[in-house]
Design a protein around this motif. Structure first.
Motif, PDB file in Angstrom:
ATOM      1  N   PHE A   1       0.557   1.092   5.279  1.00 39.67           N
ATOM      2  CA  PHE A   1       1.189   1.767   4.148  1.00 39.67           C
ATOM      3  C   PHE A   1       2.713   1.687   4.249  1.00 39.67           C
TER       4      PHE A   1
ATOM      5  N   LEU B   1       0.832  -1.201   0.000  1.00 39.09           N
ATOM      6  CA  LEU B   1       0.000   0.000   0.000  1.00 39.09           C
ATOM      7  C   LEU B   1       0.866   1.250   0.000  1.00 39.09           C
TER       8      LEU B   1
ATOM      9  N   ASN C   1       0.551   2.181  -9.990  1.00 39.21           N
ATOM     10  CA  ASN C   1      -0.179   0.927 -10.169  1.00 39.21           C
ATOM     11  C   ASN C   1       0.317   0.176 -11.406  1.00 39.21           C
TER      12      ASN C   1
ATOM     13  N   CYS D   1       4.056   7.304   1.368  1.00 36.08           N
ATOM     14  CA  CYS D   1       3.195   8.085   0.490  1.00 36.08           C
ATOM     15  C   CYS D   1       3.957   9.263  -0.099  1.00 36.08           C
TER      16      CYS D   1
ATOM     17  N   GLY E   1       0.449   5.739  -1.502  1.00 37.76           N
ATOM     18  CA  GLY E   1      -0.515   6.691  -2.045  1.00 37.76           C
ATOM     19  C   GLY E   1       0.063   8.074  -2.177  1.00 37.76           C
TER      20      GLY E   1
ATOM     21  N   GLY F   1      -0.806  -5.229  -4.759  1.00 39.07           N
ATOM     22  CA  GLY F   1      -0.901  -4.013  -3.975  1.00 39.07           C
ATOM     23  C   GLY F   1      -1.689  -2.938  -4.675  1.00 39.07           C
ATOM     24  N   LEU F   2      -1.674  -1.746  -4.098  1.00 44.25           N
ATOM     25  CA  LEU F   2      -2.468  -0.636  -4.617  1.00 44.25           C
ATOM     26  C   LEU F   2      -1.854   0.693  -4.199  1.00 44.25           C
ATOM     27  N   TYR F   3      -1.886   1.642  -5.115  1.00 49.13           N
ATOM     28  CA  TYR F   3      -1.444   3.013  -4.843  1.00 49.13           C
ATOM     29  C   TYR F   3      -2.671   3.903  -4.966  1.00 49.13           C
ATOM     30  N   LEU F   4      -2.978   4.640  -3.904  1.00 50.13           N
ATOM     31  CA  LEU F   4      -4.249   5.351  -3.805  1.00 50.13           C
ATOM     32  C   LEU F   4      -4.093   6.874  -3.809  1.00 50.13           C
TER      33      LEU F   4
END
Length: 283
Positions: free
Chosen positions: A61, A9, A27, A64, A11, A37-40
């Motif tokens: 996380f 994680l 992403n 960021c 972001g 995973g994911l980037y927000l």
């Protein structure tokens, strides 16, 4: 290598943050490296930044990115920061340490310099005076990078003259503050001009500057990438100047962030460039 069995994680925090293409880029890299995973995008009002940052560790996380308008405030909130961030006076990237503490650094200077080198291989920081428009976090990072590369004279123009003077105090005699009403005259004999303000970004008014005194040999850059070619860049290109938009800066500042978060060096590929350009240019 980062533990690939873990859901990753990360972001970007900003206000607003909907314009950012960082999620597409990160992403893309997550999929390219076969990670889970994911980037927000995380929209955070200035009043809520401290609370939002305090939740990075509990939510799992790795870190960021920090964007407008939080870069300078974040420096006061993190548990620790490196010398680069402290010199610049702003943070663009935060890494969650193993003990849960937050470490801040600034990768914007690297992104700006690498973008210039890639788009203009013969560029030299000491080729002549540089005009930097704006005095926020991006401006500070760019001044740091230019001085590190050997720039001899950096002229700063900002609507609030005292803020331009503040940069001169930070970076010394290399930086020369210039009143906003002298911005057009300040273009004389420069080798590079960089817009670090948000003027010209989609939904804002164009940068108010006349390029008549700008040498045709000068490189014109903008930290904005939405749109890819701002009115400022269009005007410069129309008169014959070489232009560099802010998209490459986005790509290149992301590489050291991945090294810090995941110990992986992602590739800035043509496939990635095309993907983000298509997204920016879509109706």
């Amino acid at each position: 290598m980062y533990n690939t069995d873990k859901f990753l994680l990360a972001g970007v925090m900003g206000w607003p943050v909907s314009h950012s293409r960082s999620p597409i880029m990160h992403n893309h890299w997550i999929m390219e490296n076969k990670l889970t995973g994911l980037y927000l995008p995380i929209a955070v009002k200035p009043s809520g930044l401290s609370s939002a940052l305090s939740m990075l560790k509990p939510l799992g996380f790795a870190g960021c990115n920090i964007t407008i308008p939080h870069k300078q405030t974040a420096l006061e909130i993190v548990d620790a920061s490196d010398e680069i961030a402290r010199t610049i006076g702003a943070i663009s990237c935060i890494t969650v340490q193993k003990d849960g503490s937050l470490l801040g650094t600034n990768n914007d200077w690297y992104g700006f310099i690498e973008n210039l080198k890639q788009e203009t291989p013969k560029w030299r920081a000491d080729a002549g005076p540089v005009l930097v428009i704006g005095s926020g976090g991006a401006s500070r990072a760019i001044c740091y990078g230019l001085i590190r590369e050997g720039a001899k004279e950096i002229r700063i123009v900002n609507r609030t003259y005292s803020k331009a003077c503040d940069l001169a105090k930070v970076f010394g005699k290399t930086v020369k503050p210039i009143p906003w009403n002298k911005r057009n005259e300040a273009l004389k004999d420069v080798a590079l001009v960089a817009n670090t303000t948000s003027q010209g970004m989609t939904g804002t008014s164009p940068l108010d500057i006349c390029l008549k005194r700008l040498p045709l040999s000068a490189i014109v850059t903008d930290t904005i990438y939405t749109p890819l070619n701002t009115p400022f860049l269009k005007s410069a290109k129309l008169r014959g100047n070489h232009i560099v938009n802010g998209l490459g800066m986005l790509f290149h500042q992301g590489v050291p962030a991945w090294k810090q978060w995941f110990n992986i060096e992602p590739v800035v590929s043509e496939k990635l460039r095309k993907k983000i350009k298509l997204d920016i240019c879509k109706p």
